[in-house]
Design a protein around this motif. Structure first.
Motif, mmCIF file in Angstrom:
data_model
loop_
_atom_site.group_PDB
_atom_site.id
_atom_site.type_symbol
_atom_site.label_atom_id
_atom_site.label_comp_id
_atom_site.label_asym_id
_atom_site.label_seq_id
_atom_site.Cartn_x
_atom_site.Cartn_y
_atom_site.Cartn_z
ATOM 1 N N PHE A 166 5.335 1.168 -16.686
ATOM 2 C CA PHE A 166 5.027 0.352 -15.524
ATOM 3 C C PHE A 166 6.311 -0.275 -14.990
ATOM 4 O O PHE A 166 6.657 -1.406 -15.327
ATOM 5 C CB PHE A 166 3.981 -0.708 -15.896
ATOM 6 C CG PHE A 166 2.716 -0.112 -16.443
ATOM 7 C CD1 PHE A 166 1.720 0.317 -15.589
ATOM 8 C CD2 PHE A 166 2.551 0.069 -17.810
ATOM 9 C CE1 PHE A 166 0.558 0.891 -16.088
ATOM 10 C CE2 PHE A 166 1.393 0.639 -18.314
ATOM 11 C CZ PHE A 166 0.398 1.058 -17.450
ATOM 12 N N ASP A 167 6.994 0.495 -14.149
ATOM 13 C CA ASP A 167 8.253 0.048 -13.571
ATOM 14 C C ASP A 167 8.054 -0.198 -12.074
ATOM 15 O O ASP A 167 7.390 -1.133 -11.681
ATOM 16 C CB ASP A 167 9.345 1.086 -13.831
ATOM 17 C CG ASP A 167 9.560 1.341 -15.312
ATOM 18 O OD1 ASP A 167 9.599 0.363 -16.081
ATOM 19 O OD2 ASP A 167 9.690 2.516 -15.695
ATOM 20 N N GLN A 168 8.619 0.673 -11.279
ATOM 21 C CA GLN A 168 8.457 0.581 -9.826
ATOM 22 C C GLN A 168 8.167 1.967 -9.264
ATOM 23 O O GLN A 168 8.471 2.993 -9.877
ATOM 24 C CB GLN A 168 9.726 0.031 -9.166
ATOM 25 C CG GLN A 168 10.018 -1.425 -9.462
ATOM 26 C CD GLN A 168 11.254 -1.907 -8.727
ATOM 27 O OE1 GLN A 168 12.217 -1.157 -8.509
ATOM 28 N NE2 GLN A 168 11.231 -3.170 -8.305
ATOM 29 N N GLU A 169 7.557 1.994 -8.085
ATOM 30 C CA GLU A 169 7.379 3.237 -7.364
ATOM 31 C C GLU A 169 7.442 2.960 -5.870
ATOM 32 O O GLU A 169 7.228 1.821 -5.417
ATOM 33 C CB GLU A 169 6.069 3.927 -7.736
ATOM 34 C CG GLU A 169 4.824 3.208 -7.322
ATOM 35 C CD GLU A 169 3.547 3.935 -7.772
ATOM 36 O OE1 GLU A 169 3.634 4.793 -8.671
ATOM 37 O OE2 GLU A 169 2.463 3.634 -7.214
ATOM 38 N N ILE A 170 7.757 4.005 -5.101
ATOM 39 C CA ILE A 170 7.838 3.881 -3.640
ATOM 40 C C ILE A 170 6.518 4.359 -3.056
ATOM 41 O O ILE A 170 6.048 5.456 -3.372
ATOM 42 C CB ILE A 170 9.002 4.708 -3.089
ATOM 43 C CG1 ILE A 170 10.322 4.243 -3.725
ATOM 44 C CG2 ILE A 170 9.085 4.575 -1.575
ATOM 45 C CD1 ILE A 170 11.515 5.109 -3.362
ATOM 46 N N ARG A 171 5.940 3.547 -2.195
ATOM 47 C CA ARG A 171 4.662 3.890 -1.584
ATOM 48 C C ARG A 171 4.795 3.929 -0.068
ATOM 49 O O ARG A 171 5.668 3.290 0.520
ATOM 50 C CB ARG A 171 3.578 2.880 -1.988
ATOM 51 C CG ARG A 171 3.230 2.918 -3.469
ATOM 52 C CD ARG A 171 2.197 1.862 -3.822
ATOM 53 N NE ARG A 171 1.881 1.868 -5.244
ATOM 54 C CZ ARG A 171 1.100 0.984 -5.839
ATOM 55 N NH1 ARG A 171 0.550 -0.001 -5.116
ATOM 56 N NH2 ARG A 171 0.868 1.053 -7.135
ATOM 57 N N ALA A 172 3.905 4.683 0.543
ATOM 58 C CA ALA A 172 3.846 4.774 2.007
ATOM 59 C C ALA A 172 2.383 4.820 2.434
ATOM 60 O O ALA A 172 1.501 5.150 1.642
ATOM 61 C CB ALA A 172 4.590 6.013 2.504
ATOM 62 N N VAL A 173 2.157 4.491 3.706
ATOM 63 C CA VAL A 173 0.804 4.498 4.265
ATOM 64 C C VAL A 173 0.693 5.639 5.264
ATOM 65 O O VAL A 173 1.613 5.882 6.055
ATOM 66 C CB VAL A 173 0.481 3.148 4.928
ATOM 67 C CG1 VAL A 173 -0.884 3.193 5.609
ATOM 68 C CG2 VAL A 173 0.527 2.033 3.898
ATOM 69 N N ILE A 174 -0.428 6.357 5.232
ATOM 70 C CA ILE A 174 -0.684 7.428 6.201
ATOM 71 C C ILE A 174 -1.134 6.785 7.508
ATOM 72 O O ILE A 174 -2.135 6.075 7.562
ATOM 73 C CB ILE A 174 -1.777 8.386 5.667
ATOM 74 C CG1 ILE A 174 -1.335 9.016 4.332
ATOM 75 C CG2 ILE A 174 -2.076 9.457 6.710
ATOM 76 C CD1 ILE A 174 -0.087 9.853 4.424
ATOM 77 N N LYS A 175 -0.361 7.030 8.607
ATOM 78 C CA LYS A 175 -0.675 6.365 9.869
ATOM 79 C C LYS A 175 -1.619 7.168 10.760
ATOM 80 O O LYS A 175 -2.150 6.656 11.734
ATOM 81 C CB LYS A 175 0.605 6.039 10.632
ATOM 82 C CG LYS A 175 1.436 7.222 11.089
ATOM 83 C CD LYS A 175 2.679 6.707 11.807
ATOM 84 C CE LYS A 175 3.594 7.837 12.256
ATOM 85 N NZ LYS A 175 4.806 7.325 12.925
ATOM 86 N N LYS A 176 -1.846 8.446 10.387
ATOM 87 C CA LYS A 176 -2.795 9.276 11.139
ATOM 88 C C LYS A 176 -3.309 10.360 10.199
ATOM 89 O O LYS A 176 -2.547 10.914 9.414
ATOM 90 C CB LYS A 176 -2.107 9.919 12.342
ATOM 91 C CG LYS A 176 -3.039 10.752 13.208
ATOM 92 C CD LYS A 176 -2.276 11.346 14.391
ATOM 93 C CE LYS A 176 -3.202 12.212 15.244
ATOM 94 N NZ LYS A 176 -2.464 12.824 16.378
ATOM 95 N N SER A 177 -4.612 10.625 10.276
ATOM 96 C CA SER A 177 -5.205 11.608 9.355
ATOM 97 C C SER A 177 -4.479 12.938 9.440
ATOM 98 O O SER A 177 -4.151 13.421 10.536
ATOM 99 C CB SER A 177 -6.687 11.792 9.683
ATOM 100 O OG SER A 177 -7.395 10.596 9.433
ATOM 101 N N THR A 178 -4.226 13.518 8.268
ATOM 102 C CA THR A 178 -3.494 14.783 8.206
ATOM 103 C C THR A 178 -3.873 15.504 6.916
ATOM 104 O O THR A 178 -4.847 15.147 6.259
ATOM 105 C CB THR A 178 -1.972 14.528 8.296
ATOM 106 O OG1 THR A 178 -1.286 15.784 8.346
ATOM 107 C CG2 THR A 178 -1.475 13.721 7.114
ATOM 108 N N LYS A 179 -3.075 16.514 6.576
ATOM 109 C CA LYS A 179 -3.349 17.293 5.373
ATOM 110 C C LYS A 179 -2.158 17.218 4.410
ATOM 111 O O LYS A 179 -1.004 17.194 4.847
ATOM 112 C CB LYS A 179 -3.609 18.765 5.721
ATOM 113 C CG LYS A 179 -4.708 18.993 6.761
ATOM 114 C CD LYS A 179 -6.073 18.576 6.233
ATOM 115 C CE LYS A 179 -7.170 18.899 7.263
ATOM 116 N NZ LYS A 179 -8.498 18.437 6.800
ATOM 117 N N LEU A 180 -2.480 17.185 3.129
ATOM 118 C CA LEU A 180 -1.455 17.310 2.090
ATOM 119 C C LEU A 180 -1.351 18.789 1.743
ATOM 120 O O LEU A 180 -2.361 19.439 1.445
ATOM 121 C CB LEU A 180 -1.839 16.506 0.847
ATOM 122 C CG LEU A 180 -0.835 16.543 -0.314
ATOM 123 C CD1 LEU A 180 0.417 15.745 0.042
ATOM 124 C CD2 LEU A 180 -1.451 15.995 -1.596
#
Length: 578
Positions: A166-180
């Protein structure tokens, strides 16, 4: 003339239309988004309906859990290697064991109920351990009761995401529906849909695409234009887990211990004379206890008079337990492996030791279980699991009584089965026997304890054991080596006075050897036998103490009382009081 022009125009237009169509199709094929769906089972490597792949720390791994009767299980080996190596399996009895600082918790294979040495029990509502195709599995939820990790299970298809750090991680938010997508590119297969507002873990940012982890554990790629609010966050460890606290008992200053080889109850009477020329000793370790049978019984030479004399001279008594002095273990009838593999034998052994502690007012137990020949084969095959479980269980009894627990082990040389890191947690002191670099039976003559051997032993052990628990063992003995003309190597071991007498009577010229930090001498006998000596004396002991001081060791232990010359004690006392 006009009629000829019209067909030409039509042809040109048709060519332009067809060319435009082909160009459009080309551009569409090249730049349009593929709707092809990746096969999720193949992506995760799912082998059957009960197979559950594990995504560990946001990475696909070779780990697989099993879904058995609606409960998630991991193999026992994976539990030990990845989650918690304090779990122990008693194969002969079919029991899964976990030790805390104060209790031993046991549960049988296929059982739902645990029992503890503190008198409590618990109905888990599921089987803590099961066999599946001859492989032992442990319920992940049971492991989680004693381990700092979290996991989330998903279905359709089955997979698990798991965090053990349990350290750190980089997160982001999806601003428009898309596909992975499986790979970076609009033509790559779709793994899963990402909805507006979903939070993903950002693993790697490329020019146009980023490698991310979806909320349900798929690892793939998404276009950068769909990401916003990128930030680094701290991962929070599970709030329902408390790290166990292993308390230790330490002396006020450095340990100054010497082992006293008793050889029988009559040997106790030698204590007063043996310590008459010593100074600064604060611990004496008599060789009192020996394994005597395969059921955990011990042979004891303990006496009250010895303890009283030691205490009157300002010394604690840390009675030694060994597995090599009793006759049953000399002739091969005794088996250390059998004693340690049985919970019943371990309990009998521990109960016997603690009874002696209470009867005589003994201050500590010094465990000197050594492994050679068949016993070495046993502990190597077992990976030391039975050994370290015995030490854990003994530590619980010692902790409850306030009895100091020390353990003697060799320097690290491929013998990881001693579980040094765990010894450094559960024991009060770990004593490395930094001698027998060359020993009886060695193929070549050499020093018993060269300075590099000692220094490397200390530094390597410090990688696992805290300095305030590490005591370094030194030899009061010397080996005299005899190499015959046919290459046969033999040796004799004895104390410092014995070695000096041999040197004097044979007129051996001794010179300081900087490589070993010992005086070295050699001569050739009339039959061509080469005699060599690497001498232990006050000067060689001083160099070892200097290394111990630089590395912050918790003290010194010497083998054995009576082998030293009197000039040794002021040297050791100065180190201890430094």
């Amino acid at each position: 003339m006009r009629h000829k022009v019209i067909p030409v125009v039509v042809i040109v237009v048709l060519i332009l239309v067809l060319g435009g169509g082909y160009a459009g199709k080309y551009l569409y094929d090249k730049y349009s988004y593929s709707n092809e769906q990746a096969d999720a089972k193949s992506y995760f490597g799912i082998e059957d309906e009960n197979d559950v792949p594990i995504i560990l720390q946001n990475e696909k791994s070779d780990l697989h859990a099993r879904l058995i009767d609606g409960v998630y299980y991991m193999t026992f080996s994976d539990v030990q290697n990845i989650l918690n190596d304090r779990f122990y399996y008693g194969q002969e009895e079919g029991i899964l064991v976990y030790t805390t600082p104060s209790a031993i918790i046991t549960v049988g294979v296929d059982s739902t109920t645990t029992s503890s040495t503190d008198g409590s029990s618990e109905d888990l509502g599921y089987k803590a351990a099961v066999y599946d195709n001859d492989t032992l599995y442990v319920a992940i939820d049971y492991v989680k009761k004693y381990t700092n990790f979290n996991y989330t299970a998903y279905t359709d298809p089955n997979h698990i995401t798991m965090y053990t750090q349990f350290d750190q991680e980089i997160r982001a938010v999806i601003k428009k529906s898309t596909k992975l997508r499986l790979r970076g590119g609009v033509k790559s297969e779709i793994l899963v849909g990402l909805e507006k507002g979903d939070t993903v873990v950002l693993l790697e940012k490329l020019e146009d695409w980023s490698k991310v982890v979806s909320p349900d554990g798929y690892i793939g790629y998404v276009e950068n234009k769909f990401l916003e609010n990128i930030q680094t966050v701290d991962l929070l460890a599970p709030s329902d887990y408390a790290e166990p606290v292993y308390t230790s008992v330490h002396l006020d200053g450095k340990v100054n211990l010497v082992w006293h080889s008793i050889g029988g109850k009559a040997g106790n009477d030698t204590l007063s004379s043996a310590i008459s020329n010593t100074s600064g000793l604060n611990v004496i370790s008599p060789t009192w206890f020996s394994l005597s049978d395969n059921e955990g019984s011990i042979e004891s030479f303990a006496t009250q008079g010895y303890v009283d004399t030691a205490h009157a001279n300002g010394m604690q008594v840390w009675a030694a337990l060994d597995n090599f002095n009793n006759s049953n273990f000399h002739n091969g009838e005794g088996s250390t492996a059998k004693v340690l593999a049985s919970s019943t034998s371990r309990k009998r052994l521990i109960d016997s030791l603690m009874s002696e502690v209470r009867t005589y007012g003994i201050d500590g137990i010094n465990v000197d279980l050594e492994f050679t020949g068949s016993s070495l084969e046993d502990i190597t095959a077992d990976g030391g699991e039975d050994y370290i479980e015995f030490i854990r269980e003994l530590s619980i009894a010692c902790r409850a009584e306030g009895t100091i627990l020390s353990v003697d082990i060799p320097v690290p040389m491929g013998n990881s089965f001693f579980h040094r890191k765990e010894l450094g947690v559960v024991c009060d002191y770990v004593i490395i026997m930094a001698y027998d670099e060359h020993y009886e039976g060695s193929a070549e003559a050499g020093s018993v304890a060269s300075i590099s051997y000692v220094e490397n032993g200390i530094k390597n052990t410090l990688e696992d054991v805290p300095a305030d628990k590490l005591v370094n063992g030194i030899p009061f003995y010397t080996r005299i080596w005899f190499t015959s003309t046919d290459g046969t190597v033999k040796s004799q071991a004895g104390g410092m006075s014995w070695a000096n007498s041999y040197i004097s009577s044979n007129g051996i010229d001794m010179n300081w050897d900087q490589e070993t930090c010992q005086y070295y001498g050699t001569y050739t006998q009339s039959d061509g036998t080469v005699v060599e000596i690497w001498l232990e004396d006050a000067e060689s002991i001083q160099t070892k103490l200097n290394v111990m001081d630089v590395n912050g060791c918790a003290g010194v232990a010497a083998w054995q009382l009576g082998y030293e010359t009197s000039d040794i004690w002021p040297v050791i006392e100065a180190y201890v009081n430094k």
